[in-house]
Enzyme design. Structure first.
Site, PDB file in Angstrom:
ATOM      1  N   SER A 150       0.886  -1.248  -0.084  1.00  0.00           N
ATOM      2  CA  SER A 150       0.100  -0.056   0.069  1.00  0.00           C
ATOM      3  C   SER A 150       0.839   1.248  -0.060  1.00  0.00           C
ATOM      4  O   SER A 150       2.061   1.330   0.481  1.00  0.00           O
ATOM      5  CB  SER A 150      -0.820  -0.108   1.228  1.00  0.00           C
ATOM      6  N   TYR A 174      -2.184   0.112  10.254  1.00  0.00           N
ATOM      7  CA  TYR A 174      -2.495  -0.522   8.756  1.00  0.00           C
ATOM      8  C   TYR A 174      -1.236  -0.339   8.157  1.00  0.00           C
ATOM      9  O   TYR A 174      -0.523  -1.199   7.397  1.00  0.00           O
ATOM     10  CB  TYR A 174      -3.676   0.056   8.051  1.00  0.00           C
ATOM     11  N   LYS A 178       1.752  -3.284   6.662  1.00  0.00           N
ATOM     12  CA  LYS A 178       2.372  -3.471   5.225  1.00  0.00           C
ATOM     13  C   LYS A 178       3.972  -3.196   5.209  1.00  0.00           C
ATOM     14  O   LYS A 178       4.662  -4.048   4.811  1.00  0.00           O
ATOM     15  CB  LYS A 178       1.844  -2.359   4.464  1.00  0.00           C
TER      16      LYS A 178
END
Length: 390
Positions: A150, A174, A178
């Protein structure tokens, strides 16, 4: 490249029944070179997506399709929770050592805001699950991976548009999951450089749907992303009278956050190009700085759109008169995430030609044909209308 005598390559897609996963499977099936295996725990997905994708593949077969072509249109689907290593192993055991050529790992929780509220769930579902998947892959001699990363790995980037050389400094849990997963994958590729090959694809903002309207984004509960939220407002599934815009004092042209949107089918083609780049004859690792066959690529258009520009594009597509109000900034939001996609264009041949109007049109086509997504309860919703002043 492929002849009818060659066997289909088995490719496992995690999160295959989800929004991105289903479009990735569609793109793989169009080549008739792969036998797709889907695993999904259906947390934010629907099995009907897979049956629709298979229908699209069958419908595209020529009249004189070979048995191999017909086989490529069918999906081996497994319900599997990646946080349960025994469940992953059970899937791999069905195909044996070396039986799966490669993995496209899409499955993850993906809402920035939610990750700040339930970080432990995000670390378990995104990081621990990736670790277990890699361990089972190693056990079954499956050493080719395309990883869904991402743009959030960059945090607040110092340079816009963002090149892959930007330091990784994610702000949200989040985004940090990643970064952690990319680190684990790179370390694994470094440990056994002759075995492992992996590409990490740093998504910017996928949008739109297959133009048939058969498959699209169907988030469970209230959509966490802007475009599906606007579609749900216009169709009447979200009853808010106004859209809450989180912050209008960012250093952007209109003060609202800017994102780089690309059509989900263009994104899906990026996965196909990445998968091809894992083949032994690929040149993408020739200029790598270390022995590790690991690289990361941005998948975006290189064009940013602000929240208010997105609202206007959806107004054009839907005819719905959206109203909005400014709310405070939201923790974890980054002012501008616009890709520099040059490296992916140069080394993978990646392009994202479909524009924002096409994304909004295809999203609205999906939403109007399936107001309730894959759920389809009794009683269709008619799109709401509000007078739009041109």
């Amino acid at each position: 490249m492929s002849t009818n005598d060659e066997l289909l390559k088995r490719v496992l897609v995690t999160g295959g029944a989800g929004y991105i996963g289903s479009h990735v499977i569609y793109t793989l099936q169009t080549t008739r070179r792969y036998k797709v295996i889907s695993i999904d725990n259906l947390h934010n997905a629907h099995p009907k997506a897979l049956s629709r994708v298979a229908q699209l593949a069958r419908d595209a077969l020529p009249v004189d399709a070979s048995e191999k072509d017909k086989d490529s249109a069918e999906i081996d689907s497994h319900i599997c929770d990646l946080t349960q290593k025994d469940q992953i192993r059970a899937v791999f055991e069905k195909y044996g050592k070396g039986g799966i050529w490669g993995v496209i790992h899409v499955a993850a929780y993906k809402a920035v805001g939610e990750s700040t509220q339930i970080p432990l769930s995000y670390y378990e579902n995104n990081v621990a699950a990736t670790l277990y998947l890699l361990q089972v892959m190693q056990e079954f001699e499956c050493t080719k991976l395309v990883y869904s990363s991402s743009a959030t790995v960059y945090g607040i980037p110092p340079v816009i548009p963002i090149p892959e050389s930007t330091r990784l400094k994610a702000d949200s849990p989040y985004g940090k999951t990643k970064v952690m997963c990319e680190t684990i994958i790179e370390d694994l590729c470094s440990s056994e450089p002759e075995k492992w090959r992996a590409l990490s694809l740093r998504y910017f903002n996928p949008a739109g749907a297959h133009p048939s309207g058969l498959i699209g984004e169907d988030p469970k509960g209230r959509p966490g992303n802007l475009l599906p939220l606007l579609a749900h407002m216009a169709i009447g599934r979200v009853q808010d009278s106004k859209l809450r815009v989180f912050g209008n004092d960012y250093p952007t042209p209109d003060g609202t956050c800017v994102r780089d949107y690309l059509h989900v089918l263009d994104l899906a083609k990026g996965h196909l190009l990445a998968l091809d780049a894992l083949s032994p004859e690929s040149k993408v690792f020739d200029n790598r700085p270390t022995d590790a066959r690991f690289k990361a690529y941005n998948l975006g258009r290189g064009q940013g759109s602000s929240v208010l520009q997105i609202v206007e594009a959806m107004r054009k597509a839907t005819g719905y008169g959206f109203e909005w109000e400014i709310a405070g900034r939201r923790r974890g939001d980054v002012p501008d995430l616009t890709a520099d996609p040059t490296l992916a264009e140069k080394e993978l041949g990646f392009t994202a030609p479909q524009d924002l109007d096409t994304m909004c049109r295809d999203l609205w086509n999906w939403q109007t044909k399936h107001p309730w997504g894959y759920g389809e309860p009794e009683g269709e919703l008619a799109p709401r209308t509000r007078q739009v002043v041109e």
